[in-house]
Write a protein that holds these residues in place. Structure first.
Motif, short mmCIF file in Angstrom:
data_model
loop_
_atom_site.label_atom_id
_atom_site.label_comp_id
_atom_site.label_asym_id
_atom_site.label_seq_id
_atom_site.Cartn_x
_atom_site.Cartn_y
_atom_site.Cartn_z
N GLU A 81 22.40 41.85 31.34
CA GLU A 81 23.29 40.91 30.88
C GLU A 81 24.62 41.76 31.15
N ARG A 82 24.87 42.73 30.93
CA ARG A 82 26.32 43.42 31.07
C ARG A 82 26.64 43.49 32.45
N ALA A 83 25.56 43.71 33.28
CA ALA A 83 25.99 43.52 34.56
C ALA A 83 26.39 42.47 35.30
N SER A 84 25.72 41.33 34.97
CA SER A 84 26.18 40.00 35.01
C SER A 84 27.56 39.53 34.49
N TYR A 85 27.77 40.08 33.08
CA TYR A 85 29.18 39.63 32.71
C TYR A 85 30.15 40.57 33.57
N ASP A 86 29.83 41.72 34.10
CA ASP A 86 30.74 42.62 34.92
C ASP A 86 30.96 41.88 36.18
N MET A 87 30.14 41.26 36.56
CA MET A 87 30.38 40.28 37.91
C MET A 87 31.40 39.30 37.97
N ILE A 88 31.19 38.61 36.66
CA ILE A 88 32.09 37.50 36.37
C ILE A 88 33.51 38.20 36.31
N LYS A 89 33.61 39.21 35.36
CA LYS A 89 34.84 39.73 35.23
C LYS A 89 35.74 40.45 36.45
N PHE A 90 34.83 40.96 37.44
CA PHE A 90 35.36 41.39 38.61
C PHE A 90 35.87 40.33 39.44
N LEU A 91 34.98 39.28 39.64
CA LEU A 91 35.52 38.07 40.46
C LEU A 91 36.88 37.45 39.85
N VAL A 92 36.99 37.27 38.59
CA VAL A 92 38.04 36.86 38.02
C VAL A 92 39.24 37.69 38.08
N HIS A 93 39.20 39.01 38.05
CA HIS A 93 40.10 39.88 38.52
C HIS A 93 40.55 39.84 40.01
N ALA A 94 39.71 39.61 40.80
CA ALA A 94 39.79 39.60 41.99
C ALA A 94 40.49 38.47 42.65
N GLY A 95 40.59 37.56 41.65
CA GLY A 95 41.34 36.23 41.97
C GLY A 95 40.45 34.96 41.99
N ALA A 96 39.40 34.90 41.57
CA ALA A 96 38.47 33.62 41.67
C ALA A 96 39.18 32.62 40.90
N ASP A 97 39.29 31.35 40.99
CA ASP A 97 39.96 30.45 40.10
C ASP A 97 38.67 29.85 39.23
N PRO A 98 38.88 29.88 37.95
CA PRO A 98 37.88 29.31 37.11
C PRO A 98 37.96 27.77 37.17
N GLU A 99 39.25 27.24 37.42
CA GLU A 99 39.46 25.87 37.34
C GLU A 99 39.09 25.22 38.67
N PHE A 100 38.90 25.98 39.50
CA PHE A 100 38.59 25.21 41.03
C PHE A 100 36.90 24.87 40.93
N CYS A 101 36.81 23.71 41.70
CA CYS A 101 35.65 23.24 41.47
C CYS A 101 35.35 22.19 43.08
N LEU A 102 34.10 22.29 43.70
CA LEU A 102 34.02 21.37 44.68
C LEU A 102 32.41 20.91 44.54
N GLY A 103 31.65 21.88 44.00
CA GLY A 103 30.47 21.31 43.82
C GLY A 103 30.09 20.31 42.73
N GLN A 104 28.95 19.73 42.76
CA GLN A 104 28.57 18.75 41.87
C GLN A 104 27.75 19.55 40.65
N ASN A 105 27.22 20.58 40.59
CA ASN A 105 26.63 21.37 39.73
C ASN A 105 27.61 22.07 38.70
N TYR A 106 28.78 22.04 38.92
CA TYR A 106 29.80 22.71 38.17
C TYR A 106 29.70 22.59 36.75
N SER A 107 29.73 23.56 36.05
CA SER A 107 29.62 23.85 34.53
C SER A 107 29.96 25.10 34.10
N TRP A 108 31.30 25.30 33.68
CA TRP A 108 31.87 26.52 33.59
C TRP A 108 32.60 26.83 32.20
#
Length: 115
Positions: A81-108
């Motif tokens: 679970e911690r590794a999954s959390y660390d992946m999210i944290k890494f992506l956000v710090h790397a510049g991934a935008d939590p507000e950006f969405c194209l897919g229909q399955n989006y739930s953030w």
């Protein structure tokens, strides 16, 4: 990803980011699903992947990371679970935008990851 920036006679900047669509079998998705932050970091360094990548359905890197966290948060060890959390944290710090969405399955649940 294509980024266009302009300053038009004012102190404000316009920045447009377009996602790069990558195949569903691209290595980026497997690295995220395995919560392999080091592997993903290397893929980013080589330019083979980006936090702006989306799959063929328009699902983002954060969508994949969120799926992994959901899958691990109730059924596996706290280490996974911690590794999954660390992946999210890494992506956000790397510049991934939590507000950006194209897919229909989006739930953030972005509020949970803002600290």
């Amino acid at each position: 990803m294509v980024t266009v920036e302009a300053q038009v006679l004012s102190p404000f900047y316009l920045s447009i980011h377009t996602p790069r669509f990558v195949r569903n079998d691209a290595p980026i998705w497997q690295l995220i699903l395995r919560a392999d932050v080091d592997g993903l970091r290397e893929l980013f360094k080589s330019g083979e992947a980006s936090v702006q990548d989306v799959d063929e359905n328009g699902d983002t890197v954060l969508y994949y990371a969120h799926l992994t966290w959901l899958a691990t948060s109730h059924h596996v060890t706290s280490r996974q679970e911690r590794a999954s959390y660390d992946m999210i944290k890494f992506l956000v710090h790397a510049g991934a935008d939590p507000e950006f969405c194209l897919g229909q399955n989006y739930s953030w649940p972005r509020r949970r990851w803002e600290h």
